[in-house]
Structures are given as structure tokens and as C-alpha cells.
Design an enzyme around this catalytic site. Structure first.
Site, mmCIF file in Angstrom:
data_model
loop_
_atom_site.group_PDB
_atom_site.id
_atom_site.type_symbol
_atom_site.label_atom_id
_atom_site.label_comp_id
_atom_site.label_asym_id
_atom_site.label_seq_id
_atom_site.Cartn_x
_atom_site.Cartn_y
_atom_site.Cartn_z
ATOM 1 N N ILE A 1 -7.718 25.269 85.154
ATOM 2 C CA ILE A 1 -7.152 24.027 84.624
ATOM 3 C C ILE A 1 -7.909 22.796 85.125
ATOM 4 O O ILE A 1 -7.580 21.670 84.739
ATOM 5 C CB ILE A 1 -5.655 23.897 84.975
ATOM 6 C CG1 ILE A 1 -5.419 23.982 86.485
ATOM 7 C CG2 ILE A 1 -4.830 24.928 84.239
ATOM 8 C CD1 ILE A 1 -3.977 23.741 86.892
ATOM 9 N N GLY B 1 -13.687 20.517 90.578
ATOM 10 C CA GLY B 1 -14.166 19.368 91.334
ATOM 11 C C GLY B 1 -15.472 19.701 92.011
ATOM 12 O O GLY B 1 -16.070 20.760 91.774
ATOM 13 N N GLY B 2 -15.902 18.793 92.882
ATOM 14 C CA GLY B 2 -17.196 18.983 93.522
ATOM 15 C C GLY B 2 -17.233 20.179 94.442
ATOM 16 O O GLY B 2 -18.271 20.806 94.605
ATOM 17 N N MET B 3 -16.118 20.502 95.078
ATOM 18 C CA MET B 3 -16.141 21.581 96.052
ATOM 19 C C MET B 3 -15.115 22.668 95.764
ATOM 20 O O MET B 3 -14.983 23.606 96.538
ATOM 21 C CB MET B 3 -15.887 21.024 97.455
ATOM 22 C CG MET B 3 -14.567 20.295 97.613
ATOM 23 S SD MET B 3 -14.325 19.602 99.261
ATOM 24 C CE MET B 3 -14.041 21.088 100.203
ATOM 25 N N VAL C 1 -9.651 24.505 90.231
ATOM 26 C CA VAL C 1 -8.187 24.543 90.217
ATOM 27 C C VAL C 1 -7.738 25.477 89.103
ATOM 28 O O VAL C 1 -8.230 25.394 87.963
ATOM 29 C CB VAL C 1 -7.590 23.138 90.008
ATOM 30 C CG1 VAL C 1 -6.066 23.202 90.094
ATOM 31 C CG2 VAL C 1 -8.129 22.176 91.057
ATOM 32 N N ASP D 1 -10.706 8.415 97.431
ATOM 33 C CA ASP D 1 -11.230 8.871 96.139
ATOM 34 C C ASP D 1 -10.223 8.568 95.032
ATOM 35 O O ASP D 1 -9.927 9.411 94.190
ATOM 36 C CB ASP D 1 -11.538 10.369 96.192
ATOM 37 C CG ASP D 1 -12.373 10.821 94.993
ATOM 38 O OD1 ASP D 1 -13.018 9.961 94.358
ATOM 39 O OD2 ASP D 1 -12.359 12.022 94.686
#
Length: 672
Positions: free
Chosen positions: A17, A20-22, A25, A134
């Protein structure tokens, strides 16, 4: 392939769903609690990088400290075969970025409502010494009710752990990055304020204030380019919102809001009519609020002085006198004149100032409408208008948010003088209800009590029980002692419906003995009656109440009718009997008296006599009782009698015969 895998034997991965960068999800199913969750899983390629793992764990530790309705909840932190993951609340909706792209331009009322929720959440995080670092629309989720929930504190860290941002690593999205972060400086709560200002600009206009071909180009704009005015994109924007954006995005952090809470209080009143056309924000002004000064009419004072000095121009011709005496005299005159001028000027100033204060003391001002804004913002507004704050009283309110103003006394619109006192009534939130322990109480009584208290819904579920009394509550969904808002709460109650119901059998063909056994085994209260039947054999069940198939509980009544067979008509039965005579047959005269006193009697024959016996007959039939004498007579010889019995199938006949009080015969007569 992670899809379909079950992490820690509990979280079944369904689909991706987000990413991200690391981390990625996933939507997952918690098979233990049977609910959907979001699982944030570190990418496998990074799992062996110790620094990233530490950051990932730090995110979990930081976020678990945050408990706020507008922050995504963290349920679990775990590791499964080098798969580091966080289990979070699943929000079935879109992120704010998608929402802006879909619905821009957003109505200002929605912008303000969402920003108040976001600011409240970030303020809570700052209170826990956590900077988000962020903030961007992609990290704000919008649920089905339109409420904002902040997620991804992935690069947040506790203030005491933070000293410098690594100069060779830019954390956060460059479009929302504060100038001090862009130049590699310390990230502070004011860095989040800057990002919130950029996001507010985007929510109102639908576009970003700074954009470029590369992150470096955008970062340079963040450092050097002036913030575009909202009014250039939205001409009719309230000046209050433009001022908020300009103050939040000031290049130097000292010129921004000192706290997120201060920004929240400012935006809470942004759409009030009195603020729509306020003065533009001056970044060089020490005070953001409008400054008013008392004008001093110096022209009037100068006129008074000029009048005094004008006396010198009206001199008349005087005789010539000694020069020394003249100078000495002039000094005295000038000295007196200066004092006269000072006194007159003082009187003039005092009169002007006094007139001003008298005028302002008599002038009245309308009380501003500060309902539905925060207590701090209301106090600031009323004090700015020159009023004093009196008593503050907390009241429950179903309509006004906790900490916000319900009403003022005097009310909004009433005219007061500056310095007058205004009392505030502040919402303590919706009225809470303390849950009691309802176990053992009657379900109907408790349900009525909870409905009167205003519960959104009271659900009741019957549970069979052999031990607990019927209608007695056995369990409740909310434990004792918790305080909740009834109008927003559903409570579930389980109660005993008594023993499990038994489906009543068809007792046709059962005899009385079998029926008794069945009733005893199942705990029914049995009653039986007998009736004639030309269809059901004698001794078997004709009918039952309740009928077969009925759900029955122990202790309930069961009535059964037993057949007496075919009904027989009434008839008379005769019984012929001979009653024997047992007395002396011959009684002779006394021989000693033979011929005594009978001389002269020519007859010598003797007379024979019989002793009578008393007979009583007792009879029982439909019309006679065995205790009553049916017939009574005497006999001196055998005697024949006929006894008539009136009988039916229900009645049994009987008779008894006595002779001289002694029973000599008895028998029964049955219907044939």
C-alpha cells in the site's frame, strides 16, 4: 515473495500500500485480533546496514511515545528472520497529497480544520521532545471521516539525541525542508513550523511555492528566494491566512512562530470576519499584532506658546532708561515669561491628555465573538481589545471542542468600556460517564439506565446458562471505571437467558408412565387429565400443551391428556339374590305348663312360632352411596331380592347385606 507470508506467525501480508526511502508498507491481517493493520517492513537490501536498522528501531521507539487521535497508532515492533517491521493502525483512505491533487483548491474551512488537527498532533509530539523532520502531505493520511492522521516519524529523533544534521545527508523532502536543514544546521521545532507553512500554502493553492529541476535547485530557492504571496495565486484569500503562511515560512527561524501551539492558536481565528482584512505581516515588526499609538496634538501646544510670544510684538513706545537697569529688568521679565509658558504648556498638555482619556473612558466597544476558538486565542483577542479577563468556568459541551470557548459573559456584541471584565465559559469536552460493574444486575434495568445516559447504542446478547438466573448480566464490553462519552460509545452486554431451550417431542403413543419419565428427565412441570376417545387407545396420549416442536425451558409446564378409551353409555344392571333364613323353625309350648290351669279345656294341641330376622341392604351405583341403607326388612324364611344398579364406564357398583347387624354378604358389580 513477501505477499502471503505470515510474519511472527501472526501478521499475514496481503498487498503493498506504500513505499518509502528505507521501507515498504503493506496491508496485513492480524490473525489473532482479526483486524487489518499496516506493516512497515524495512527493505531487505538495507537490513544489513546497522545504521539504518538503528534508525528504523529509533522510529518505533519514538513513535510509541505518541498517543494522539491525529497520530497513527503503533501496535507492535518485531523482527522475523532479519525482517524488521512495525505494525501500525491501518487507515483506509488516501494521503493528503492525493487529496490535494483530487480536490484542489480545498475549501478554506476544510483547510483550517485539517491544519488544526495536524498542528495539534505535531504540538503533542514536540511536547514529547520529538521533531518530525519530514512533514509533507504524503505523511498525512485522511480517513473515511475526513480526519487527518500523521504517520512516518521515520526520521524523527528525540531532542536530546539531536545535535546536528549530517551535512552529507539530506533528510526529509526538499520541497518542505526548512532553510536551516537545507544548509545542514540544527533541526528544531521551528523547522517543523516551516514545513507546516509550506504544506498550508500547498493546501490553499494546490501547488508548491518552490519547484525546480533538481533537489539542489529547490534547496537553493528555500535558502534565497522570497516566499510567494498567497494573494498572487488566490486573489480573495483572507489576509490572516497569508500572514500565517508568511510568518511560518520566514527564512530566519527567529521570525517564525515560537511554537506549533502558537501557530495553532493563530489559525484557529483566521477565518473570523475581524481578521480577514488585517494588516499584512511585517517580518521586521517586533509584534505581529497591530500597534496603536495615542496621537498628541502638538500643534495646539505650539499655538498656545505662540500666543504668549506674540505679546512681544505689541510693544508701545517707552522712555529711554539706563541700559543696565533695562537688562536687569529684561532678565526678570524673560524668567517670568518662561515659567508662564511652561505652566501654560503643561496645562494644555494635561487638558489634551485628560480630554483623550475622558473620551476613551466613555467610549464603548462591542465584545468580539470568540466562541469556538481556543482559550488562549480568546484571551489574547479580548485583551487586545482592552478588556480584562474575569472568571473562567469549565462546562461540558457536546458541540464545542475541549479547551475552546462556549460563551462569554457579557455575550458577544454587547458594548463595554475598555477595562471592563469578561467572564469565559470554557468547554471541558463532552460529558463523560463512568462505567459501573453491571454483572449480576437485571438486563432491562441496566439497558434503561444506559439509554437515559445517552449511549449511542446498547446491544444485548442472550446467553444460555444453567447456573445464572434468567435476565442477569454475565459480561460487559467496557470495564468498570472507564470514563467515556456516551453519545460516541456503543456498549455490549451479555445476559443469561436461562438454561438452553429443549425442543418438545411429539408424545403421541406415549403412555402415562412414559410421559412422566420424559417430563422428569427434562425438568418440566407435568399435569395429566383423562378423557374418552374413540380414536386413541386407552392409556395413551391424546394431546399435549405446548404442541410438539415448541422450544421449552426447564421448569415450564407441560399438560398431557390421556385416553380412557371409548366412552360407554349408562345402563341398569340387576343382580338377583336369595337371603337365607337361619332362625328356629318350631317353637313348642312349655311341657311343664301342659294342662296347668286348663282344666276343663278340652284341646291338648301345641302352637308353632318363628323368630324374625332383620335384614339391611347397602348399595352403591350412580345414584346411591354405600353408606346409605338401600332396603330394610324382616324375614322368617328365605327371601329373594333383586338389586338394580345404575352404572356407566366410570362407575363401579357394590352392595352389602347385613342380618341382625352382622354382614352376611358383599360384592361388586362392574360395567360390562
Amino acid at each position: 515473495m513477501i505477499i502471503g507470508k505470515r510474519l511472527s506467525g501472526r501478521y499475514e501480508i496481503l498487498r503493498v500500500i506504500g513505499s518509502g526511502g528505507m521501507s515498504n508498507v503493506y496491508l496485513a491481517r492480524d490473525v489473532i485480533l482479526e483486524r487489518d493493520v499496516a506493516v512497515k517492513l524495512m527493505r531487505v537490501s538495507m537490513a544489513n546496514e546497522e545504521q539504518l536498522v538503528r534508525r528504523f528501531r529509533r522510529e518505533a521507539q519514538a513513535t510509541t511515545q505518541l498517543m494522539h487521535p491525529n497520530i497513527v497508532d503503533i501496535f507492535d515492533v518485531d523482527e522475523d528472520h532479519d525482517n524488521h517491521f512495525i505494525v501500525m493502525e491501518y487507515i483506509a483512505g488516501m494521503d493528503l497529497k492525493a487529496y490535494i491533487n483530487h480536490a484542489a483548491p480545498l475549501p478554506l474551512s476544510i483547510v483550517v480544520r485539517m491544519m488544526l488537527q495536524i498542528l495539534s498532533a505535531i504540538s503533542h509530539a514536540h511536547g514529547q521532545h520529538i521533531i518530525h523532520r519530514d512533514i509533507k502531505p504524503q505523511n498525512v493520511l485522511i480517513d473515511a471521516e475526513g480526519n487527518a492522521k500523521i504517520t512516518d516519524f521515520g526520521i524523527a529523533m528525540a531532542l536530546f539525541e539531536t545535535s546536528m544534521t549530517q551535512t552529507n545527508t539530506t533528510l526529509g523532502s526538499v520541497h518542505y525542508l526548512s532553510p536551516e536543514q537545507a544548509r545542514g544546521g540544527v533541526a528544531t521545532p521551528k523547522s517543523d513550523v516551516y514545513s507546516l507553512g509550506i504544506m498550508l500554502y500547498e493546501m490553499i493553492t494546490g501547488i508548491l511555492p518552490f519547484d525546480g529541476e533538481s533537489p539542489v535547485a529547490i534547496a537553493i530557492q528555500q535558502l534565497q528566494s522570497p516566499m510567494p504571496l498567497l494573494s498572487d495565486k488566490v486573489p480573495d484569500i483572507p489576509m490572516s491566512l497569508q500572514n500565517i503562511v508568511m510568518k511560518a515560512t520566514a527564512k530566519e527561524s527567529i521570525n517564525r512562530y515560537s511554537t506549533v501551539e502558537e501557530m495553532k492558536e493563530d489559525i484557529a481565528t483566521a477565518l473570523m470576519p475581524s481578521r480577514i482584512n488585517e494588516a499584512p505581516y511585517d517580518i521586521h515588526s517586533a509584534d505581529y499584532s497591530e500597534t496603536k499609538t495615542i496621537p498628541i496634538q502638538t500643534a495646539t501646544i505650539k499655538d498656545k506658546i505662540a500666543d504668549i510670544e506674540g505679546l512681544e510684538t505689541n510693544k508701545v513706545d517707552e522712555p529711554i532708561i539706563d541700559q543696565k537697569k533695562e537688562k536687569k529688568s529684561n532678565k526678570k521679565v524673560n524668567k517670568k515669561r518662561r515659567w508662564l509658558i511652561i505652566i501654560i504648556a503643561f496645562i494644555a498638555i494635561a487638558g489634551i491628555v485628560g480630554s483623550y482619556f475622558y473620551y476613551t473612558s466613555q467610549k464603548t466597544y462591542a465584545v468580539a465573538d470568540v466562541t469556538n476558538i481556543s482559550q488562549q486565542a480568546a484571551i489574547a483577542r479580548l485583551q487586545k481589545d482592552g478588556f480584562r479577563i474575569g472568571k473562567t468556568t469549565e462546562q461540558n459541551s457536546d458541540k464545542v471542542e475541549k479547551g475552546y470557548i462556549i460563551k462569554t459573559d457579557p455575550e458577544a456584541g454587547e458594548k463595554l468600556k475598555k477595562g471592563d471584565t469578561i467572564d469565559l465559559f470554557i468547554s471541558s469536552g463532552k460529558k463523560e460517564f463512568a462505567i459501573d460493574d453491571y454483572r449480576g444486575k437485571n438486563i432491562d434495568d441496566v439497558k434503561e439506565e444506559l439509554e437515559k445516559a445517552g449511549f449511542k447504542k446498547v446491544t444485548t446478547t442472550p446467553i444460555n446458562s444453567d447456573e445464572i438466573e434468567t435476565n442477569e448480566i454475565t459480561s460487559q464490553s467496557i470495564q468498570k471505571g472507564l470514563k467515556i462519552v456516551p453519545s460516541e460509545t456503543t456498549i455490549e452486554l451479555e445476559f443469561s437467558s436461562g438454561p438452553a431451550a429443549i425442543t418438545l417431542k411429539d408424545l403421541s403413543g406415549y403412555n402415562k408412565s412414559s410421559v412422566k419419565d420424559y417430563a422428569t428427565d427434562n425438568g418440566f412441570q407435568l399435569t395429566t387429565t383423562d378423557e374418552f376417545s374413540d380414536k386413541v387407545a386407552e392409556g395413551q396420549v391424546i394431546s399435549q400443551t405446548p404442541e410438539a416442536g415448541t422450544a421449552m425451558n426447564k421448569g415450564q409446564a407441560l399438560a398431557v391428556v390421556i385416553s380412557k378409551g371409548v366412552e360407554k353409555p349408562e345402563k341398569t344392571i340387576d343382580r338377583k339374590l336369595t337371603i337365607k333364613y337361619t332362625g328356629d323353625e318350631d317353637v313348642a309350648g312349655d311341657p311343664t305348663k301342659e294342662d296347668e290351669g286348663d282344666e276343663g279345656n278340652d284341646s291338648s294341641s301345641s302352637e308353632k312360632e318363628k323368630t324374625s330376622q332383620n335384614i339391611k341392604i347397602y348399595l352403591k351405583d350412580k345414584t346411591h352411596k354405600i353408606s346409605d341403607v338401600y332396603q330394610s326388612f324382616s324375614i322368617t324364611e328365605d327371601h329373594d331380592v333383586t338389586l338394580s344398579f345404575v352404572l356407566d364406564a366410570k362407575t363401579e357398583g357394590a352392595y352389602i347385606i347385613e342380618r341382625d347387624g352382622e354382614k352376611i354378604e358383599q360384592d361388586t358389580v362392574v360395567y360390562e
